[in-house]
Scaffold this active site. Structure first.
Site, PDB file in Angstrom:
ATOM      1  N   HIS A 261       0.825  -1.204   0.000  1.00 44.62           N
ATOM      2  CA  HIS A 261       0.000   0.000   0.000  1.00 44.62           C
ATOM      3  C   HIS A 261       0.867   1.264   0.000  1.00 44.62           C
ATOM      4  O   HIS A 261       1.958   1.285   0.558  1.00 44.62           O
ATOM      5  CB  HIS A 261      -0.892   0.027   1.248  1.00 44.62           C
ATOM      6  CG  HIS A 261      -1.908  -1.061   1.281  1.00 44.62           C
ATOM      7  ND1 HIS A 261      -3.155  -0.927   0.721  1.00 44.62           N
ATOM      8  CD2 HIS A 261      -1.859  -2.311   1.791  1.00 44.62           C
ATOM      9  CE1 HIS A 261      -3.840  -2.044   0.901  1.00 44.62           C
ATOM     10  NE2 HIS A 261      -3.070  -2.903   1.547  1.00 44.62           N
TER      11      HIS A 261
ATOM     12  N   THR B  62      15.125  -4.531  -1.511  1.00 45.28           N
ATOM     13  CA  THR B  62      14.155  -3.568  -2.032  1.00 45.28           C
ATOM     14  C   THR B  62      14.364  -3.239  -3.507  1.00 45.28           C
ATOM     15  O   THR B  62      13.497  -2.630  -4.114  1.00 45.28           O
ATOM     16  CB  THR B  62      14.229  -2.249  -1.239  1.00 45.28           C
ATOM     17  OG1 THR B  62      15.550  -1.709  -1.374  1.00 45.28           O
ATOM     18  CG2 THR B  62      13.926  -2.474   0.228  1.00 45.28           C
TER      19      THR B  62
ATOM     20  N   LYS C 296      30.036  -8.975  -1.757  1.00 49.47           N
ATOM     21  CA  LYS C 296      31.133  -9.439  -2.616  1.00 49.47           C
ATOM     22  C   LYS C 296      30.570 -10.169  -3.820  1.00 49.47           C
ATOM     23  O   LYS C 296      29.406 -10.582  -3.828  1.00 49.47           O
ATOM     24  CB  LYS C 296      32.099 -10.335  -1.851  1.00 49.47           C
ATOM     25  CG  LYS C 296      31.517 -11.678  -1.448  1.00 49.47           C
ATOM     26  CD  LYS C 296      32.573 -12.517  -0.722  1.00 49.47           C
ATOM     27  CE  LYS C 296      32.036 -13.897  -0.377  1.00 49.47           C
ATOM     28  NZ  LYS C 296      33.041 -14.747   0.252  1.00 49.47           N
TER      29      LYS C 296
END
Length: 195
Positions: free
Chosen positions: A121, A174, A192
Site C-alpha cells: 500500500h 528492495t 562481494k
C-alpha cells in the site's frame, strides 16, 4: 459461551479447515511432482488456481502460507506465482502474490521464515494504511535461478535478484541484486562477488 455459540465456532472452524484442504488438494492434483507439507496454507480464489504455475519437483515445507490473488481492488496489476523446477520454499515462509507476480527460477531455495511481497500500500497522510491503493511504481518480485535466499529475509515489491546470487540471512531486499553477487543487510547492500 452458550451451546449455540460453541456449535457456531466448531462449524466455522470445520468449514475453514475443509476449504483449506480442498484448495491445497487442487494445487497438488494439478502438480503431481509437488511436495507440499499438509500444514501449508494455499489461499487463492477458486478461479485463481491458473495464476499458480509450478515447475517439476517443487517443495513447499511446513507452516508456509501462499496467498495468490489474480485481481485486487487495490491494483490493476495481475497477481500470480511462478516457481521453476526444483524450487524449495522452506518452513514458515509467507508469500503474498497479489498486485504483482512473484517469479522464482529453477533450483532456487528460499530459507526459513522469509517473506516475499508482490505489492504494498501507498502511505498517504490522514488515510487508513490498509485502505490506500497499492504503489504502482514498485510491484512484483523476480528471483533468478540457483539463488539462495537466507533465513528470515524480506523480499519487497520491485525486487529483482539475478541468477546465482546469495542473500544473507535477515536481509531486506528492495531493489536490484545483480547475478552472482552476495548481498546482505537492511536494506541489503553489496558484500562481494561470488561468481
Amino acid at each position: 459461551m452458550s451451546i449455540t455459540g460453541l456449535v457456531r465456532t466448531i462449524v466455522g472452524d470445520c468449514r475453514m479447515r475443509a476449504t483449506r484442504w480442498a484448495l491445497a488438494l487442487r494445487v497438488r492434483l494439478r502438480n503431481p511432482t509437488l511436495f507440499s507439507d499438509p500444514t501449508v496454507i494455499w489461499d487463492y480464489g477458486y478461479r485463481d488456481v491458473d495464476a499458480i504455475k509450478l515447475g517439476q519437483n517443487v517443495r513447499v515445507l511446513a507452516f508456509t502460507e501462499v496467498l495468490v490473488q489474480r485481481r485486487s481492488k487495490y491494483s490493476p496489476h495481475e497477481g500470480g506465482l511462478v516457481l521453476g523446477d526444483g524450487v524449495i520454499i522452506s518452513t514458515g515462509t509467507n508469500i503474498r502474490a497479489a498486485g504483482g507476480i512473484i517469479r522464482i527460477g529453477d533450483l532456487t531455495g528460499i530459507g526459513q521464515q522469509c517473506t516475499l511481497v508482490a505489492s504494498n500500500h501507498k502511505i498517504e497522510p490522514g488515510v487508513p494504511r490498509f485502505h490506500t491503493p497499492w504503489d504502482e511504481t514498485r510491484y512484483g518480485v523476480e528471483i533468478g535461478g540457483n539463488v539462495w535466499v537466507g533465513a528470515g529475509c524480506v523480499i519487497l515489491p520491485g525486487a529483482r535478484i539475478g541468477d546465482n546470487a546469495v542473500i544473507a540471512a535477515g536481509s531486506v531486499v528492495t531493489g536490484e541484486v545483480p547475478a552472482g553477487q552476495l548481498w546482505g543487510g537492511v536494506p541489503a547492500k553489496y558484500i562481494k562477488t561470488i561468481e
